[in-house]
Design an enzyme around this catalytic site. Structure first.
Site, PDB file in Angstrom:
ATOM      1  N   ARG A  77       0.893  -1.160   0.000  1.00 48.04           N
ATOM      2  CA  ARG A  77       0.000   0.000   0.000  1.00 48.04           C
ATOM      3  C   ARG A  77       0.932   1.211   0.000  1.00 48.04           C
ATOM      4  O   ARG A  77       1.715   1.394   0.925  1.00 48.04           O
ATOM      5  CB  ARG A  77      -0.888  -0.013   1.239  1.00 48.04           C
ATOM      6  CG  ARG A  77      -1.752  -1.270   1.332  1.00 48.04           C
ATOM      7  CD  ARG A  77      -2.775  -1.159   2.449  1.00 48.04           C
ATOM      8  NE  ARG A  77      -3.361  -2.453   2.782  1.00 48.04           N
ATOM      9  CZ  ARG A  77      -4.423  -2.976   2.165  1.00 48.04           C
ATOM     10  NH1 ARG A  77      -5.000  -2.332   1.183  1.00 48.04           N
ATOM     11  NH2 ARG A  77      -4.907  -4.138   2.540  1.00 48.04           N
ATOM     12  N   ASP A 132     -12.611  -8.558  -0.962  1.00 46.95           N
ATOM     13  CA  ASP A 132     -13.776  -7.917  -0.337  1.00 46.95           C
ATOM     14  C   ASP A 132     -14.998  -7.757  -1.242  1.00 46.95           C
ATOM     15  O   ASP A 132     -16.078  -7.437  -0.756  1.00 46.95           O
ATOM     16  CB  ASP A 132     -13.383  -6.539   0.209  1.00 46.95           C
ATOM     17  CG  ASP A 132     -12.500  -6.647   1.443  1.00 46.95           C
ATOM     18  OD1 ASP A 132     -12.456  -7.731   2.034  1.00 46.95           O
ATOM     19  OD2 ASP A 132     -11.858  -5.651   1.802  1.00 46.95           O
TER      20      ASP A 132
HETATM   21  O1  F6P Z   1      -7.909  -7.345   1.168  1.00 46.73           O
HETATM   22  C1  F6P Z   1      -8.952  -6.697   1.801  1.00 46.73           C
HETATM   23  C2  F6P Z   1      -8.757  -6.728   3.265  1.00 46.73           C
HETATM   24  O2  F6P Z   1      -8.597  -8.049   3.607  1.00 46.73           O
HETATM   25  C3  F6P Z   1      -9.833  -6.131   4.138  1.00 46.73           C
HETATM   26  O3  F6P Z   1     -10.922  -6.927   4.398  1.00 46.73           O
HETATM   27  C4  F6P Z   1      -9.071  -5.793   5.384  1.00 46.73           C
HETATM   28  O4  F6P Z   1      -9.676  -4.818   6.098  1.00 46.73           O
HETATM   29  C5  F6P Z   1      -7.751  -5.367   4.858  1.00 46.73           C
HETATM   30  O5  F6P Z   1      -7.591  -6.034   3.621  1.00 46.73           O
HETATM   31  C6  F6P Z   1      -6.622  -5.610   5.779  1.00 46.73           C
HETATM   32  O6  F6P Z   1      -5.424  -5.687   5.093  1.00 46.73           O
HETATM   33  P1  F6P Z   1      -4.019  -5.242   5.652  1.00 46.73           P
HETATM   34  O7  F6P Z   1      -3.980  -5.618   7.092  1.00 46.73           O
HETATM   35  O8  F6P Z   1      -3.065  -6.009   4.806  1.00 46.73           O
HETATM   36  O9  F6P Z   1      -3.922  -3.776   5.441  1.00 46.73           O
END
Ligand code: F6P
Length: 339
Positions: A77, A132
Site C-alpha cells: 500500500r 472484499d
Molecule cells: O484485502 C482486503 C482486506 O482483507 C480487508 O478486508 C481488510 O480490512 C484489509 O484487507 C486488511 O489488510 P491489511 O492488514 O493487509 O492492510
C-alpha cells in the site's frame, strides 16, 4: 492516421493480495508476449515502480504460478502515490523503461493511483483484485470466491465443535468496510446472526434475545458471523455470555482468508480479465477498468467506475435471516409458541 502500437507494458499488483492475482499476472505476461509486446513485471506495487524494482518477464517466469495464492510480484500500500512527487516519480520510471501501458491489479485505492498516472499520459487498465468484492463497477473481484470458500469451510468446522459443546460462536471474517464475505457465509453456513458494517445497528440486546429464543426452541448452538468492520468479537462474546448464560467463544479467521490456492473460478476469471486488459491496451484504450457484469466481461472508464456506488443486497440479507431464524413462522407454529 494509424494508431500507435503499444510495444511495452508493465503489470503490478497493489493493495491487499488476493488468491487469483497470479493467474491475472500470468495472463498479462503471456497474452502480452503473444501479441508481440515486451512485458515488465513490477514488484511491490507502486512502491516497486518508484524504486525501479522491475524485471522483464519471459513466459517461463510465470510457470507454476496459477495455482499459488498471494502474488508472485509482491504488493504494497503506497502512500507516496497520493502525492504529486510520488506520481511524478512513477511517471518518470515508466518513461525510463519505455512502459507505455500499465495493468494495475488491485482495489479502488489502486485504481485511484492508476487514474493519476493516466492523467500524466501513461495508458492504464485496472483489473479488480480484492477479496472484499467491494468494487462498485463489477460483480466479480479476483479472490472473493476463494476467500469466501476458505471462510465457509472454517466456519463449518467451528460449528461442529460449537454444537458439541452447546456454545455460541462469534466468528469474525474479513471486510473492513464491506460485508460480502460475512453475508455469503451467513447464507452458506446457516448462521443465526450476521453483522455487516453496512447495516449493523449495534443493538446487542437483539442478538441476546435471539440466542435466548433459539435456546428455548432447542437449538444447541448459535453462530454469529461478524464482519471485521464491526469488530470487537472478543468483548462481544464476553457480554453475550454474561447476558445469556450460554458459553460464548470468539474466533477471528484473519489472514488465512487471503491466502491459499485459488478456486477454479478465480483462476479462470482472473485469467480472462488479465487477457482483456492486454487487449484493451493493444486497442489503444486507456483509463479503463475491466469488470464482470450480468454474465459478461466488460470495461468501464476509470472515473465512471470510481464514482459508482455499491450496496449490499437487501434480498440476500432478508433470506439470510429467514433461513436461520424462522422469521416467517407459520400461524400454527406461532400458536404453538404461545401455548
Ligand atoms: O484485502 C482486503 C482486506 O482483507 C480487508 O478486508 C481488510 O480490512 C484489509 O484487507 C486488511 O489488510 P491489511 O492488514 O493487509 O492492510
Amino acid at each position: 492516421m494509424a494508431e500507435k502500437k503499444i510495444k511495452t507494458i508493465g503489470v503490478l499488483t497493489s493493495g491487499g493480495d488476493a488468491p487469483g492475482m497470479n493467474a491475472a499476472i500470468r495472463a498479462v505476461v503471456r497474452h502480452g508476449l503473444a501479441r508481440g509486446m515486451n512485458v515488465y513485471g513490477i514488484k511491490r506495487g507502486y512502491t516497486g515502480l518508484m524504486e525501479e524494482d522491475i524485471k522483464e518477464m519471459k513466459a517461463s517466469d510465470v510457470s507454476d504460478t496459477i495455482e499459488k495464492g498471494g502474488t508472485v510480484l509482491g504488493t504494497a500500500r503506497c502512500k507516496e502515490m497520493r502525492t504529486p512527487e510520488g506520481i511524478a516519480r512513477a511517471v518518470e520510471v515508466c518513461h525510463k523503461y519505455g512502459i507505455e501501458g500499465l495493468v494495475v491489479i488491485g482495489g479502488d485505492g489502486s485504481y485511484r493511483g492508476a487514474e493519476k498516472l493516466a492523467n500524466e499520459g501513461i495508458n492504464v487498465v485496472g483489473v479488480p483484485g480484492t477479496i472484499d468484492l467491494d468494487i462498485a463497477c463489477t460483480e466479480y473481484t479476483i479472490g472473493f470466491d476463494t476467500a469466501v470458500n476458505t471462510a465457509m469451510e472454517a466456519i463449518d468446522k467451528v460449528r461442529d465443535t460449537s454444537s458439541s459443546h452447546e456454545r455460541c460462536s462469534i466468528i469474525e471474517v474479513m471486510g473492513r468496510n464491506a460485508g460480502y464475505i460475512a453475508l455469503w457465509c451467513g447464507i452458506a453456513n446457516g448462521a443465526e446472526d450476521v453483522l455487516l458494517p453496512e447495516r449493523y445497528d449495534y443493538d446487542e440486546q437483539k442478538l441476546i434475545d435471539n440466542i435466548i429464543d433459539n435456546r428455548r426452541r432447542g437449538k444447541t448452538h448459535h453462530i454469529i458471523i461478524n464482519a471485521e468492520g464491526v469488530g470487537h468479537s472478543g468483548s462481544m462474546a464476553r457480554r453475550i455470555e454474561a447476558a445469556t448464560g450460554m458459553e460464548t467463544r470468539a474466533t477471528i479467521l484473519g489472514y488465512m482468508q487471503r491466502g491459499g490456492s485459488p478456486t477454479c473460478k478465480d483462476r479462470v476469471y482472473a485469467s480472462t480479465m488479465g487477457c482483456l486488459a492486454v487487449d484493451l491496451l493493444a486497442a489503444g484504450k486507456t483509463k479503463r477498468v475491466v469488470s464482470y457484469c450480468k454474465g459478461e466481461f466488460c470495461d468501464f472508464d476509470i472515473n465512471e467506475a470510481l464514482a459508482m456506488k455499491k450496496d449490499i443486497d437487501n434480498y440476500q440479507i432478508e433470506i439470510c435471516g429467514s433461513l436461520s431464524h424462522n422469521y416467517y413462522k407459520s400461524e400454527a407454529a406461532l400458536k404453538d409458541e404461545e401455548l
